[in-house]
Design a protein around this motif. Sequence first.
Motif, PDB file in Angstrom:
ATOM      1  N   ALA A 152       0.862  -1.188   0.000  1.00 20.92           N
ATOM      2  CA  ALA A 152       0.000   0.000   0.000  1.00 20.92           C
ATOM      3  C   ALA A 152       0.893   1.230   0.000  1.00 20.92           C
ATOM      4  O   ALA A 152       2.034   1.200   0.485  1.00 20.92           O
ATOM      5  N   THR A 153       0.372   2.323  -0.526  1.00 19.79           N
ATOM      6  CA  THR A 153       1.175   3.542  -0.628  1.00 19.79           C
ATOM      7  C   THR A 153       1.114   4.390   0.637  1.00 19.79           C
ATOM      8  O   THR A 153       1.813   5.395   0.728  1.00 19.79           O
ATOM      9  N   ASP A 154       0.271   4.022   1.606  1.00 22.64           N
ATOM     10  CA  ASP A 154       0.246   4.732   2.887  1.00 22.64           C
ATOM     11  C   ASP A 154       1.588   4.604   3.588  1.00 22.64           C
ATOM     12  O   ASP A 154       2.349   3.660   3.358  1.00 22.64           O
ATOM     13  N   PHE A 155       1.887   5.549   4.494  1.00 26.17           N
ATOM     14  CA  PHE A 155       3.149   5.559   5.237  1.00 26.17           C
ATOM     15  C   PHE A 155       4.351   5.545   4.289  1.00 26.17           C
ATOM     16  O   PHE A 155       5.356   4.887   4.546  1.00 26.17           O
TER      17      PHE A 155
ATOM     18  N   ILE B 108       0.712   2.662  15.696  1.00 24.08           N
ATOM     19  CA  ILE B 108      -0.275   1.584  15.644  1.00 24.08           C
ATOM     20  C   ILE B 108      -1.616   2.106  15.139  1.00 24.08           C
ATOM     21  O   ILE B 108      -2.266   1.493  14.277  1.00 24.08           O
ATOM     22  N   SER B 109      -2.029   3.256  15.647  1.00 22.67           N
ATOM     23  CA  SER B 109      -3.297   3.842  15.216  1.00 22.67           C
ATOM     24  C   SER B 109      -3.272   4.194  13.735  1.00 22.67           C
ATOM     25  O   SER B 109      -4.238   3.948  13.005  1.00 22.67           O
ATOM     26  N   GLY B 110      -2.157   4.768  13.274  1.00 28.50           N
ATOM     27  CA  GLY B 110      -2.051   5.151  11.871  1.00 28.50           C
ATOM     28  C   GLY B 110      -2.039   3.962  10.943  1.00 28.50           C
ATOM     29  O   GLY B 110      -2.698   3.968   9.886  1.00 28.50           O
ATOM     30  N   VAL B 111      -1.290   2.911  11.284  1.00 25.57           N
ATOM     31  CA  VAL B 111      -1.247   1.714  10.454  1.00 25.57           C
ATOM     32  C   VAL B 111      -2.607   1.028  10.446  1.00 25.57           C
ATOM     33  O   VAL B 111      -3.078   0.559   9.394  1.00 25.57           O
TER      34      VAL B 111
END
Length: 447
Positions: free
Chosen positions: A319-322, A363-366
């Motif tokens: 995924a392109t997140d983070f 953890i919340s962001g992932v």
Amino acid sequence: MERVSDSIIIIGAGWAGIAAAEALLSQGIEPKRILLLERTPYPGGRAFSFVDRETGLALDNGQHVLLGCCDRFASLLQSLHVRSGYRLQPLLDIPVYHGGKMYRIASRRLAGPLHLLPALLTYGHLSASERMSAIAGALAFVRPQAEKLDAVSFASWLQTSGQADTTVRLLWDLVGTAILNGHADQISAGLAAQSFHMGFMRGWQPARLGLFTRPLGDLARDAVQHLAARGVNIRYSSYVEQLHLEANKVSGVHLRDGSLIAAEQVISAVPHDALLRMLPEGWADQEPFQGIAKLRWSPILNVFLNYDRVVLNEDVFAATDFDGMFVFNRGRLLPESEQAGRWLSVSISAADRFRDWTHEQIISGVHAALCKACPEVRNAKLLTGKVVWQPKATFLAEPGTWHLRPYPRTPIAGLLLAGDWTRTDWPACLEGAVRSGEAAAAALLRR
């Protein structure tokens, strides 16, 4: 002084040190001559495992992968009779999530670089014109001039070859960061081109993704136990403080406990900064050691998440997140059938930008990113989350580092170098570590 007659000391029981020991044995060196010193109580180097106290699950310090081209690592496991610890995909197949949609980068059984042509033609995250430019860009990897390209960044080289920013971000940087642990604007075009050539341009078989099915620490432990069973002397918790030299020749190693072990041949299979620390005064200012000091580290962020129900059926997706993350179905890959689809491992390479985040924020962001990519996560309860940082995961393959990476031989007689940071022409990886150990053993035997 402890004297080991005609001994060969290998410093470091990571995969470079393990490979060096096996290579020496395979060339007829008597096992009793080999002394393997490891500063920690366990083997594996930077590829180790530990049991999480909260969940009781075995976690790797980083989610390593292989490609089908990693033939020396596979051969080493076979030589050491290590029970198979990974499986290769039948064909490369990586789903990629971006902007609410999932498209796959997948191979076909076609010769050479043609195996990726259908994937690039149908990669829906790019426009039609961007796909055609990506195909043209991929052709440059067929015969890369790696050393000549080392002076420029991967991003600059891609731009000069007509790659749009979107193509770089959603294709080349996404894959390249996972391989080289650095973003396209940070890393050498030479090593990037060489890595893409070895991994993806030589056919569908070398490009297959290899996923580990046992904890990394178990593999290293089995390998070292086999070396010990054949007579190799292995000592844990043996911290080498400094090399002992006489007339610019190795004559032994000083341990932190004050002892001195004599030996005229030493293979250093430790990280580059650990090697510099072991050098006697004055040597760090000489080449190649002065160049080695310019190598910098790049971190990897790993996040382990455990859900109350099955949330993922794929083995892996990107995924392109983070800034780019790879999500592994760890419960399905390891023999944890009750955790299949529930226990995930998320790997984020070149993660400097997130160093100031708290574990709770990470953890919340992932978890939020997974909610977008995996609909099943939205209705699941997150039971536990664990953040594991590798601040010194790999050296950063910046432009200009090709010639900083040393060959096994050094100006100190009897001292050979191994490690994935040495000049293997590979990125920092398990395969590179194994090849470096074999190269150091070969150089020692040529003496």
